[in-house]
Design a protein around this motif. Structure first.
Motif, PDB file in Angstrom:
ATOM      1  N   ARG A 129      25.440  82.219  -5.875  1.00  0.00           N
ATOM      2  CA  ARG A 129      24.820  80.993  -5.376  1.00  0.00           C
ATOM      3  C   ARG A 129      24.554  81.135  -3.883  1.00  0.00           C
ATOM      4  O   ARG A 129      25.248  81.859  -3.180  1.00  0.00           O
ATOM      5  CB  ARG A 129      25.717  79.779  -5.616  1.00  0.00           C
ATOM      6  N   GLN A 184      16.087  70.091  -8.269  1.00  0.00           N
ATOM      7  CA  GLN A 184      15.280  71.315  -8.394  1.00  0.00           C
ATOM      8  C   GLN A 184      14.682  71.676  -7.030  1.00  0.00           C
ATOM      9  O   GLN A 184      14.074  70.840  -6.372  1.00  0.00           O
ATOM     10  CB  GLN A 184      14.154  71.113  -9.410  1.00  0.00           C
ATOM     11  N   GLY A 211      15.620  77.151  -8.279  1.00  0.00           N
ATOM     12  CA  GLY A 211      16.981  76.924  -8.732  1.00  0.00           C
ATOM     13  C   GLY A 211      17.356  75.466  -8.711  1.00  0.00           C
ATOM     14  O   GLY A 211      16.537  74.591  -8.404  1.00  0.00           O
ATOM     15  N   GLU A 212      18.615  75.246  -9.034  1.00  0.00           N
ATOM     16  CA  GLU A 212      19.153  73.897  -9.061  1.00  0.00           C
ATOM     17  C   GLU A 212      20.210  73.772  -7.976  1.00  0.00           C
ATOM     18  O   GLU A 212      21.120  74.608  -7.881  1.00  0.00           O
ATOM     19  CB  GLU A 212      19.753  73.576 -10.421  1.00  0.00           C
ATOM     20  N   ARG A 230      21.976  77.462  -7.304  1.00  0.00           N
ATOM     21  CA  ARG A 230      22.105  78.508  -8.310  1.00  0.00           C
ATOM     22  C   ARG A 230      20.696  78.908  -8.742  1.00  0.00           C
ATOM     23  O   ARG A 230      20.007  78.140  -9.409  1.00  0.00           O
ATOM     24  CB  ARG A 230      22.890  78.035  -9.518  1.00  0.00           C
ATOM     25  N   PRO A 231      20.243  80.106  -8.324  1.00  0.00           N
ATOM     26  CA  PRO A 231      18.888  80.520  -8.701  1.00  0.00           C
ATOM     27  C   PRO A 231      18.728  80.646 -10.218  1.00  0.00           C
ATOM     28  O   PRO A 231      19.609  81.154 -10.902  1.00  0.00           O
ATOM     29  CB  PRO A 231      18.738  81.888  -8.025  1.00  0.00           C
ATOM     30  N   THR A 232      17.590  80.156 -10.708  1.00  0.00           N
ATOM     31  CA  THR A 232      17.257  80.268 -12.132  1.00  0.00           C
ATOM     32  C   THR A 232      16.065  81.194 -12.356  1.00  0.00           C
ATOM     33  O   THR A 232      15.788  81.594 -13.481  1.00  0.00           O
ATOM     34  CB  THR A 232      16.936  78.883 -12.723  1.00  0.00           C
TER      35      THR A 232
END
Length: 130
Positions: A36, A56, A73-74, A109-111
């Motif tokens: 993260r 987002q 990410g979120e 947290r990258p998605t």
């Protein structure tokens, strides 16, 4: 990506203003051990209000030498010991980043991520599996 953040230390985060126009700001970043990314923001800022309404975000991290990461990410506002631990990491990278009482710590947290290196021949563009 973690090594890139540790080497370059900052980037632009974009949040959803809710009014149809994104809001972007430069933030000092640190990478946590779990991948993260963490930054501090003033709890009275537009960025903070935007994150509470819609977690987002997107980020762009640049090296200044032709390499960049584009991320989505979120975001989550950290509390308690998680905020304290993340604050120590951010403070070690960016002294003074957490010194104000109104500073809130946010972890992303990258998605999705894309790495681009236009200095390479041929240029590199690759999406990362997260």
């Amino acid at each position: 990506m973690v090594d890139f953040v540790r080497a370059h230390g900052g980037g632009v985060v974009a949040t959803n203003s809710g009014g149809g126009c994104p809001e972007s700001a430069w933030v000092n970043l640190a990478a946590l051990g779990d991948g993260r990314l963490v930054f501090g923001t003033n709890e009275r800022s537009r960025k903070y209000a935007n994150l509470l309404a819609d977690p987002q975000v997107s980020l762009v991290l640049v090296s200044g030498a032709g390499q960049e990461f584009q991320l989505e990410g979120e975001a989550a506002v950290l509390e308690g010991s998680a905020a304290q631990d993340a604050g120590e990491v951010l403070e070690s990278r960016h002294p003074g980043a957490t010194g104000k009482p109104s500073t809130r710590l946010v972890a992303v947290r990258p998605t999705w991520a894309r790495f681009v290196d236009v200095a390479a021949e041929p240029p590199v563009r690759e999406e990362l599996a997260l």
